[in-house]
Write a protein that holds these residues in place. Sequence first.
Motif, PDB file in Angstrom:
ATOM      1  N   MET A 174       0.841  -1.194   0.000  1.00 11.36           N
ATOM      2  CA  MET A 174       0.000   0.000   0.000  1.00 11.36           C
ATOM      3  C   MET A 174       0.883   1.254   0.000  1.00 11.36           C
ATOM      4  O   MET A 174       0.970   1.964   0.999  1.00 11.36           O
ATOM      5  N   THR A 175       1.529   1.506  -1.108  1.00  9.34           N
ATOM      6  CA  THR A 175       2.351   2.705  -1.233  1.00  9.34           C
ATOM      7  C   THR A 175       1.519   3.765  -1.942  1.00  9.34           C
ATOM      8  O   THR A 175       1.450   3.799  -3.174  1.00  9.34           O
ATOM      9  N   SER A 223       5.854  10.603  -7.108  1.00  5.98           N
ATOM     10  CA  SER A 223       5.634   9.255  -7.619  1.00  5.98           C
ATOM     11  C   SER A 223       6.845   8.359  -7.445  1.00  5.98           C
ATOM     12  O   SER A 223       6.711   7.134  -7.348  1.00  5.98           O
ATOM     13  N   GLU A 224       8.039   8.950  -7.414  1.00  5.14           N
ATOM     14  CA  GLU A 224       9.243   8.148  -7.274  1.00  5.14           C
ATOM     15  C   GLU A 224       9.283   7.387  -5.952  1.00  5.14           C
ATOM     16  O   GLU A 224      10.003   6.395  -5.824  1.00  5.14           O
ATOM     17  N   SER A 225       8.503   7.862  -4.988  1.00  2.85           N
ATOM     18  CA  SER A 225       8.462   7.138  -3.712  1.00  2.85           C
ATOM     19  C   SER A 225       7.908   5.729  -3.907  1.00  2.85           C
ATOM     20  O   SER A 225       8.263   4.810  -3.163  1.00  2.85           O
ATOM     21  N   LEU A 264      -4.761  13.291 -13.536  1.00  2.00           N
ATOM     22  CA  LEU A 264      -4.402  12.312 -14.553  1.00  2.00           C
ATOM     23  C   LEU A 264      -2.884  12.264 -14.737  1.00  2.00           C
ATOM     24  O   LEU A 264      -2.299  11.183 -14.922  1.00  2.00           O
ATOM     25  N   GLU A 265      -2.238  13.411 -14.644  1.00  2.00           N
ATOM     26  CA  GLU A 265      -0.778  13.447 -14.780  1.00  2.00           C
ATOM     27  C   GLU A 265      -0.103  12.679 -13.653  1.00  2.00           C
ATOM     28  O   GLU A 265       0.843  11.923 -13.891  1.00  2.00           O
ATOM     29  N   GLN A 266      -0.596  12.853 -12.439  1.00  2.00           N
ATOM     30  CA  GLN A 266      -0.031  12.122 -11.303  1.00  2.00           C
ATOM     31  C   GLN A 266      -0.222  10.623 -11.461  1.00  2.00           C
ATOM     32  O   GLN A 266       0.678   9.831 -11.157  1.00  2.00           O
ATOM     33  N   ALA A 271       3.868   4.651 -14.039  1.00  2.00           N
ATOM     34  CA  ALA A 271       5.233   4.449 -14.527  1.00  2.00           C
ATOM     35  C   ALA A 271       6.147   3.970 -13.399  1.00  2.00           C
ATOM     36  O   ALA A 271       7.019   3.121 -13.603  1.00  2.00           O
ATOM     37  N   ALA A 272       5.912   4.502 -12.193  1.00  2.00           N
ATOM     38  CA  ALA A 272       6.743   4.126 -11.049  1.00  2.00           C
ATOM     39  C   ALA A 272       6.475   2.704 -10.578  1.00  2.00           C
ATOM     40  O   ALA A 272       7.290   2.128  -9.855  1.00  2.00           O
TER      41      ALA A 272
END
Length: 329
Positions: free
Chosen positions: A203-204, A255-257, A290-292, A298-299
């Motif tokens: 659950m990230t 998002s990299e998290s 939507l961008e997020q 992708a992440a």
Amino acid sequence: TRHGATLYRWHPLLASDAGFALPVEWQPVNLHDEPVPGFKGMPEFTFMCPNRTDVQEWIAERIEVAAQRGIYQGLFFDRIRFPSPVENPEGHLACFCKYCQQTASDSGLDLEAARRQIASYLTDAAHAKDSVQALFTPTDDALLEPFFKFRLDSITHIIQYAAGLARSHRLSVGLDCFSPTITRMVGQDLSALNKHCDWIKLMTYPRVFGPAGLPFELKALSEWLKGRHNFSEAEAAQVVVRASDLSLSTQGLDSESIAHEIQCGRKAGITNLLAGIALVEVEDIHHPTLEQIHDDLAACREADGLVLSWDLWHIKPEYLRATHEQYAE
């Protein structure tokens, strides 16, 4: 059945699914011998002590009922943890009930001595930073570390028990786990849990300001430091960032998290890792763009699969299309 899908039952293990009146005496007990309250009093976020024999009997009955329905190929165990202590460690860190006292004693831990030491640490500003750090990473403290190990073992044992019951009915097992950075504070040992399931979903949720969402958990801990020990905004944030190795903003995390937490899950030994992605808008809790979502998807690419959280009926069609476009190949 027509499409050959594998159907898992979402199965809250240590909390009610709102169809059952949870006895107060089943709730974990805090440092002050009080039951730990559920998040906003909701039954589905009010937890049970895994070391109680009556709770274990209830779990067995529910698994038996689910299996006898004959429509599932697996059980997806959620709520497999102790209550998160972040909103108020003094009131929410658990459990110290008589069942836990006995179980801890059997393993060589003096739980009462650990309780006294933890209480003294949490009420002392000088020890507050160390107490927060201990929620995330192991310590050298001769009482504190055995206490955390006891909690990890307690959750592992109840999952081993529940998974064994599910396996006896030839049901597969999936687990819903906190993001790796914060599993220790709720008693989830990902390496140990991995041995008792077919897959683990992480659950990230980088922008979810509700239970299990990374920003919710981290922000709540920061707020406790400010309110309980008069830390400044900057000082409280610095303590939490140092302890978690995650940088939190007012919008949450980037998002990299997600990719970072997937790597942590791999290091913990998860062999079949599914990434949970939040696509539902929830008032005051989650408002994705939507961008997020494109960035989040992708992440997630390094995971073994994707789980769409939460209710499919409430996911916007454009978010589903975005998911299809990025994963169709």
